[in-house]
Enzyme design. Structure first.
Site, PDB file in Angstrom:
ATOM      1  N   HIS A 115       0.858  -1.190   0.000  1.00  0.00           N
ATOM      2  CA  HIS A 115       0.000   0.000   0.000  1.00  0.00           C
ATOM      3  C   HIS A 115       0.892   1.237   0.000  1.00  0.00           C
ATOM      4  CE1 HIS A 115      -3.784   2.163   1.099  1.00  0.00           C
ATOM      5  NE2 HIS A 115      -2.920   3.013   1.643  1.00  0.00           N
ATOM      6  N   HIS A 143       0.159   2.066  11.596  1.00  0.00           N
ATOM      7  CA  HIS A 143       1.370   2.878  11.617  1.00  0.00           C
ATOM      8  C   HIS A 143       1.350   3.920  12.728  1.00  0.00           C
ATOM      9  CE1 HIS A 143      -1.471   5.173   9.175  1.00  0.00           C
ATOM     10  NE2 HIS A 143      -0.715   6.244   9.259  1.00  0.00           N
ATOM     11  N   GLU A 191      -2.337  13.700  11.957  1.00  0.00           N
ATOM     12  CA  GLU A 191      -3.327  13.543  10.900  1.00  0.00           C
ATOM     13  C   GLU A 191      -4.737  13.843  11.420  1.00  0.00           C
ATOM     14  OE1 GLU A 191      -2.863   9.501   9.689  1.00  0.00           O
ATOM     15  OE2 GLU A 191      -0.819   9.772   8.950  1.00  0.00           O
ATOM     16  N   HIS A 233      -5.418  11.793  14.783  1.00  0.00           N
ATOM     17  CA  HIS A 233      -4.369  10.877  15.218  1.00  0.00           C
ATOM     18  C   HIS A 233      -3.083  11.694  15.288  1.00  0.00           C
ATOM     19  CE1 HIS A 233      -7.047   7.781  13.002  1.00  0.00           C
ATOM     20  NE2 HIS A 233      -7.401   7.860  14.275  1.00  0.00           N
ATOM     21  N   HIS A 265      -2.359   4.021  14.906  1.00  0.00           N
ATOM     22  CA  HIS A 265      -3.716   3.959  14.350  1.00  0.00           C
ATOM     23  C   HIS A 265      -3.684   3.095  13.098  1.00  0.00           C
ATOM     24  CE1 HIS A 265      -1.687   7.483  12.631  1.00  0.00           C
ATOM     25  NE2 HIS A 265      -2.404   7.302  11.542  1.00  0.00           N
TER      26      HIS A 265
END
Length: 469
Positions: free
Chosen positions: A308, A351, A357, A381, A387
């Site tokens: 990803h 991560h 964020e 976060h 998270h």
């Protein structure tokens, strides 16, 4: 130069928007725009007498001595200069939920994962200004470094007043209800699925043609948004310069007794009265302008084999710091797109991030959260707080196994404001009854899938030993 807008409306002009508003196209361009042909001076910016007896006025978005490639400024040619107003005085009642200085006196440090449900539209008459409230931020508008993240809920248009933000640039993300925005450069219609950037110092009015409205606002201090560098992607992709739209000149020429300029300065609001509309700019030229962008035009890039990609590949706009590659604030989106990676956990991986964020959802669902993250809601976060996908998303993903074929994510538009600074959270956001106090429960169900026996371990050790030998 595009065909100039020729419409002039007397009286309550900005409350009636035509369906076919014209725009200039391009990001960072030097535009010229005239509502009346010949209103722009030729050969110089400030002649002794401007065409039609207009006043010349400059608005500077950067210091006079900034490098040419970074310089942002525009020239207005207006019926009366903006200086023609009474002195400012503090607005009463004061707006107690706007913050531009983030310290221990007014905000809280909290590393916990936070999530909020969509906030209700107020019952009492509330315009865009009174409907703004700060969620979190960092830094200082006075020191010209930092950011603030706000949300808004409103149900009425601004009345006989205009807003001016002296602190920084607003990036507005409508989630419910269109915005009709009048600026000194002209007018916008901004729908959910579009964004608009209102640079520091511009005066503007927000009308609500659909009534109830809700959305998100990112504010940056001391810098401006720009397009991210494309690096190995090459010359094309992500947000194209030509898809950014700036308004064409439009003006109002009529008395406005008791008209109020509401100025945000250091997070506080001040009023000043004048007897005319601030939208009396007959012509303008420059590269310091408000602009909008349709998120559906974004050209996403994605993994085509394994793993990803980092969310930075979906950056629409960035407000940089002096450190290369480090953003004061990135605006990142998660639009409809194909997922095709093989032998890969396709949702975002778990991560911890040195960046912080803040996420919002305009419509649809978000691929990493099966429940609880709703359009109009938000999550935060912070730096180095772990998270990732909730339990349902993880289990459903691994259950499909490696045989899952290409899958298209549709009918969704999530976004993220990402910053290198550590945000402090406003107490009313932490105490809000819209805060999801059970957010942490979405990960509690994650269980160990670890399985082995001593024979397998010994076999692996022998195999690895043989390979190394």
């Amino acid at each position: 130069m595009e065909k100039p807008a020729t419409e002039v409306i007397k009286g309550d002009g900005w409350g009636r928007f035509p369906d076919d508003l014209e725009y200039h196209s391009g990001f960072g361009n030097h535009f010229e725009s005239e509502a009346i042909a010949g209103a722009l001076p030729r050969g110089q910016n400030s002649p002794l007498i401007c065409p039609f007896g207009l006043y010349a006025e400059q608005i500077s978005g950067t210091s006079f001595t900034s490098p040419r490639k970074l310089s942002q400024r525009s020239w207005f040619y207006r019926i009366k200069p903006s200086v023609t107003h009474e002195p400012f005085w503090p607005r009463e009642p004061s707006h107690k939920k706007l913050v531009s200085e983030f310290d221990g006196s007014n905000t809280v440090a909290n590393p916990t994962q936070l999530r909020w449900k969509p906030v209700d539209i107020p019952d009492s008459p509330t315009d865009f200004i009174d409907g703004l409230y700060t969620i979190c931020g960092a830094g200082s508008s006075f020191l010209r470094h930092g950011f603030a993240i706000h949300m808004y809920t409103a149900n009425k248009s601004m009345d006989n007043c205009a807003f001016c933000n002296a602190d920084g640039d607003f990036l507005v993300v409508p989630q419910q209800g269109r915005l009709w925005i009048t600026t000194e450069c002209g007018r916008f219609q901004v729908s959910p699925g579009e964004i608009v950037v209102l640079p520091q110092g511009f005066r503007f009015v927000v009308d609500l043609p659909d009534g109830p409205s809700r959305g998100y606002v990112a504010e940056v201090f001391g810098t401006h948004f720009q397009l991210p560098d494309l690096g190995p992607i090459g010359a094309n992709g992500l947000a194209a310069s030509r898809d950014f739209l700036a308004p064409t000149a439009w003006f109002e020429d009529c008395p406005r007794p008791g008209f109020t300029i509401i100025q945000k300065f250091g997070g506080e609001l001040f009023n000043a009265r004048q007897d005319f509309s601030p939208f009396n700019v007959v012509a303008w030229h420059g590269n310091y302008v408000p602009y909008k962008y349709d998120l559906s035009k974004f050209c996403p890039y994605n993994t085509v084999l394994i793993d990803h990609g980092d969310p930075s590949i979906n950056t629409v706009l960035t407000a940089p710091t002096d450190k290369p590659g480090v953003a004061l604030l990135d605006f990142v989106i998660f639009p409809p797109r194909w997922l095709v990676a093989e032998h890969t956990f396709r949702p975002p991986y778990y991560h911890r991030n040195c960046m912080s964020e803040f996420m919002g959802l305009i419509y649809g669902g978000y691929e990493a959260k099966a429940d609880g993250f709703l359009p109009g809601g938000a999550s935060l976060h912070s730096c180095m707080t772990p998270h990732g996908p909730d339990t349902k998303t993880y289990e459903a993903t691994v259950a499909r196994g490696n045989e899952a074929g290409p899958h298209k994510i549709t009918d969704t538009m999530a976004f993220m404001f990402e910053s290198c600074l550590m945000p402090r959270t406003c107490p009313w956001a932490l105490d809000s009854h819209f805060r999801d106090l059970d957010y942490y429960q979405c990960w509690i169900g994650l269980k160990s899938h670890f399985s082995h026996d001593k024979t397998d371990v010994k076999s692996n050790e022998l195999q690895n030993g043989n390979k190394s030998g």
